[in-house]
Write a protein that holds these residues in place. Structure first.
Motif, PDB file in Angstrom:
ATOM      1  N   ARG A 238      51.719  77.235  55.443  1.00 40.25           N
ATOM      2  CA  ARG A 238      51.316  76.140  56.577  1.00 40.25           C
ATOM      3  C   ARG A 238      50.905  76.421  57.745  1.00 40.25           C
ATOM      4  NH1 ARG A 238      56.224  72.392  59.069  1.00 40.25           N
ATOM      5  NH2 ARG A 238      54.591  71.223  60.404  1.00 40.25           N
ATOM      6  N   TRP A 239      51.321  78.029  58.268  1.00 38.43           N
ATOM      7  CA  TRP A 239      51.154  78.059  59.586  1.00 38.43           C
ATOM      8  C   TRP A 239      50.087  79.546  59.564  1.00 38.43           C
ATOM      9  CZ3 TRP A 239      53.439  74.897  62.855  1.00 38.43           C
ATOM     10  CH2 TRP A 239      54.647  74.309  62.276  1.00 38.43           C
ATOM     11  N   VAL A 240      48.922  79.277  60.641  1.00 38.82           N
ATOM     12  CA  VAL A 240      48.019  80.223  60.592  1.00 38.82           C
ATOM     13  C   VAL A 240      48.625  81.392  61.085  1.00 38.82           C
ATOM     14  CG1 VAL A 240      45.566  80.584  61.689  1.00 38.82           C
ATOM     15  CG2 VAL A 240      46.286  78.253  61.040  1.00 38.82           C
ATOM     16  N   GLU A 241      48.191  82.485  60.538  1.00 43.59           N
ATOM     17  CA  GLU A 241      48.694  83.727  61.153  1.00 43.59           C
ATOM     18  C   GLU A 241      47.445  84.625  61.708  1.00 43.59           C
ATOM     19  OE1 GLU A 241      51.806  85.753  58.424  1.00 43.59           O
ATOM     20  OE2 GLU A 241      52.884  84.505  59.484  1.00 43.59           O
ATOM     21  N   GLU A 242      46.536  85.329  60.979  1.00 38.67           N
ATOM     22  CA  GLU A 242      45.666  86.088  61.412  1.00 38.67           C
ATOM     23  C   GLU A 242      44.496  86.310  60.414  1.00 38.67           C
ATOM     24  OE1 GLU A 242      46.289  90.118  62.796  1.00 38.67           O
ATOM     25  OE2 GLU A 242      48.328  90.107  61.293  1.00 38.67           O
TER      26      GLU A 242
ATOM     27  N   LEU B 175      45.293  78.084  76.129  1.00 36.03           N
ATOM     28  CA  LEU B 175      44.825  78.961  75.096  1.00 36.03           C
ATOM     29  C   LEU B 175      46.403  78.864  74.224  1.00 36.03           C
ATOM     30  CD1 LEU B 175      43.522  82.449  76.487  1.00 36.03           C
ATOM     31  CD2 LEU B 175      42.498  80.486  74.971  1.00 36.03           C
ATOM     32  N   VAL B 176      46.172  78.986  73.026  1.00 40.79           N
ATOM     33  CA  VAL B 176      47.238  79.000  71.903  1.00 40.79           C
ATOM     34  C   VAL B 176      46.988  80.157  70.859  1.00 40.79           C
ATOM     35  CG1 VAL B 176      48.559  77.774  70.370  1.00 40.79           C
ATOM     36  CG2 VAL B 176      47.773  76.561  72.163  1.00 40.79           C
ATOM     37  N   THR B 177      48.016  80.968  70.777  1.00 35.63           N
ATOM     38  CA  THR B 177      47.767  82.046  69.525  1.00 35.63           C
ATOM     39  C   THR B 177      49.267  81.998  69.104  1.00 35.63           C
ATOM     40  OG1 THR B 177      46.869  84.416  69.173  1.00 35.63           O
ATOM     41  CG2 THR B 177      48.420  83.777  71.248  1.00 35.63           C
ATOM     42  N   PRO B 178      49.183  82.268  67.757  1.00 36.70           N
ATOM     43  CA  PRO B 178      50.400  82.589  66.886  1.00 36.70           C
ATOM     44  C   PRO B 178      51.329  83.775  67.515  1.00 36.70           C
ATOM     45  CG  PRO B 178      48.520  82.018  65.411  1.00 36.70           C
ATOM     46  CD  PRO B 178      47.899  82.350  66.580  1.00 36.70           C
ATOM     47  N   PRO B 179      52.636  83.469  67.549  1.00 37.73           N
ATOM     48  CA  PRO B 179      53.493  84.632  67.968  1.00 37.73           C
ATOM     49  C   PRO B 179      53.545  85.604  66.836  1.00 37.73           C
ATOM     50  CG  PRO B 179      54.671  82.755  67.001  1.00 37.73           C
ATOM     51  CD  PRO B 179      53.303  82.240  67.155  1.00 37.73           C
ATOM     52  N   THR B 180      53.721  86.954  67.447  1.00 39.12           N
ATOM     53  CA  THR B 180      53.693  88.010  66.519  1.00 39.12           C
ATOM     54  C   THR B 180      54.872  88.447  66.183  1.00 39.12           C
ATOM     55  OG1 THR B 180      53.707  89.517  68.506  1.00 39.12           O
ATOM     56  CG2 THR B 180      51.548  88.983  67.538  1.00 39.12           C
ATOM     57  N   SER B 181      55.782  87.659  65.254  1.00 39.75           N
ATOM     58  CA  SER B 181      57.078  87.707  65.095  1.00 39.75           C
ATOM     59  C   SER B 181      57.237  88.531  63.841  1.00 39.75           C
ATOM     60  CB  SER B 181      57.742  86.332  65.218  1.00 39.75           C
ATOM     61  OG  SER B 181      57.053  85.418  64.802  1.00 39.75           O
ATOM     62  N   GLY B 182      56.644  89.743  63.570  1.00 41.35           N
ATOM     63  CA  GLY B 182      57.062  90.328  62.326  1.00 41.35           C
ATOM     64  C   GLY B 182      56.027  90.265  61.378  1.00 41.35           C
TER      65      GLY B 182
ATOM     66  N   VAL C   6      50.714  77.662  65.018  1.00 47.84           N
ATOM     67  CA  VAL C   6      49.874  76.688  64.673  1.00 47.84           C
ATOM     68  C   VAL C   6      49.684  76.276  63.416  1.00 47.84           C
ATOM     69  CG1 VAL C   6      47.259  76.003  65.052  1.00 47.84           C
ATOM     70  CG2 VAL C   6      48.634  77.332  66.789  1.00 47.84           C
ATOM     71  N   SER C   7      49.687  75.045  62.962  1.00 44.44           N
ATOM     72  CA  SER C   7      49.561  74.637  61.324  1.00 44.44           C
ATOM     73  C   SER C   7      48.026  74.466  61.124  1.00 44.44           C
ATOM     74  CB  SER C   7      50.220  73.432  61.038  1.00 44.44           C
ATOM     75  OG  SER C   7      49.790  72.309  61.734  1.00 44.44           O
TER      76      SER C   7
END
Ligand code: PLP
Ligand code: COI
Length: 366
Positions: free
Chosen positions: A237-241, A256-263, A290-291
């Motif tokens: 569901r969530w956009v990664e990279e 600006l919004v960017t997905p968190p780099t949580s692993g 961000v979905s």
């Protein structure tokens, strides 16, 4: 200091037959990306119980290794990428090589490889760039791409961390990563394949992550798209990279919004630099999930005004069309947006020495 944290000497053994100025000029006229290599490379060996040894700069050339070398069986291998830029005063500088050195140590930890001291990592690139300085191209968008990497070079088929490891650093003159230069790219959303799972290797720059992305990249090409974007492995569901780039969304109010780099996402150095530059510019930066639904709805309604991908090789690249199984939409009806362009100009200005290096990111090589 233990054996693995002391800086390693790099002995200079340059080639007696460097590329002629004429042949080099021919390459530098249109270097493309990742096709041509400079005259030298740096190699450092590591052995369990002995640490790093035999550091040398030597002529660029093939490795020979045993058919049972661990890396070709179990992919215990990591890499980095950063660039050298010609400056207006004629000097050559690299961009944040220490950050790449620290990231390589994190990748090494995850892949059970030895950690190369950051000082030696930076020195390896410096020695190579200094020796091959004539290979750093001039002109807008032209750089020398530096590729340090490390692999399991022990001859052994048992599954355990390799007891012999080879570090190498090569360099390649580079133009634009994309053949059409800065032009919005089309993105395919893969639902079948994921790139990284919690607890996995997504945050490591390891070879296997790229191997695992290729089938999805091929799927993208088959759907007429240039790149693929990955969703999270748990909910899809969530956009990664992307396969080799982080992603940013620009909201209509300039946030600006960017997905968190949580692993599961690579901690991009371009990403980190852009967050800083955007904050310097007074922008709000949200590191939050961000979905895909938010992206699709926001692009359709105008709540998301720009989307771009970023990385060392790609710099900043606007995302134009988003395609998925069942639909598509245009994220950049009027081409590259002003925020994407402004951030790219700010970053490239620092890298190429036309804007002040307010964060001390440039490293003088020669
Ligand atoms: N994400 C992935 C998977 C990458 O391979 C890269 C490229 O290095 C990036 C993000 C961007 O990282 P950086 O800005 O450090 O080049
Ligand atoms: C980079 O941007 O340096 C990368 O490593 C991305 C890609 C070439 C794999």
């Amino acid at each position: 200091m233990d054996a693995d944290s002391a800086p390693i000497a790099i002995e200079l053994k340059p080639t007696s037959r460097p590329t002629s100025a004429r042949d080099r000029a021919e390459v530098l006229r249109a270097p493309g990306f990742g096709t041509y290599f400079t005259d030298h490379m740096v190699v450092i060996e590591w052995e369990q119980g002995r640490g790093w040894y035999d550091g040398e700069l030597r002529p660029y050339g093939s490795f020979t290794f045993d058919p049972a070398a661990a890396v070709v069986h179990y992919a215990q291998s990591i890499f980095e990428g950063y660039k050298a830029y010609r400056q207006p005063d004629g000097s050559i500088r690299t961009f944040r090589p220490d950050a790449n050195g620290r990231r390589m140590q994190r990748s090494a930890y995850r892949m059970a490889l030895p950690e190369l001291p950051v000082e030696t990592f930076v020195e390896a690139g410096d020695v190579l760039v200094r020796t091959d300085r004539e290979w750093v191209p001039e002109g807008a968008g032209r750089t020398l791409y530096i590729r340090p990497y490390m692999f399991a070079s022990e001859t052994f088929l048992g599954v355990r961390p390799s007891q012999h490891v080879t570090f190498c650093c090569i360099a390649s003159p580079a133009g634009s990563y994309f053949k059409d230069g800065v032009k919005p790219v089309s993105i395919w959303v893969t639902r079948e394949f994921t790139r990284a799972a919690p607890g996995g290797t997504g945050a490591a720059k390891c070879a296997g992550n790229y191997a695992a992305s290729l089938v999805a990249q091929r799927e993208a090409l088959r759907h007429g798209c240039e790149q693929v974007v990955f969703l999270d492995a748990v909910e899809r569901r969530w956009v990664e990279e992307l396969g080799g780039m982080n992603i940013f969304f620009v909201l209509a109010d300039g946030t600006l919004v960017t997905p968190p780099t949580s692993g599961t996402i690579l901690e991009g150095i371009t990403r980190d630099s852009l967050i800083q530059l955007a904050k310097d510019d007074g922008r709000t930066v949200d590191e939050r999930p961000v979905s895909l639904d938010e992206w699709r709805d926001g692009a359709a309604s105008g709540a998301i005004s720009e989307v771009f991908a970023c990385g060392t090789a790609a710099v900043l690249t606007p995302i134009g069309r988003l395609c998925w199984d069942g639909g598509e939409l245009d994220c950049a009806p009027s081409g590259e947006g002003p925020v994407t362009r402004g951030l790219r100009e700010a970053l490239v200005g620092i890298q190429t020495g036309t804007a002040p290096d307010t964060h001390g990111w440039l490293h003088q090589v020669c």
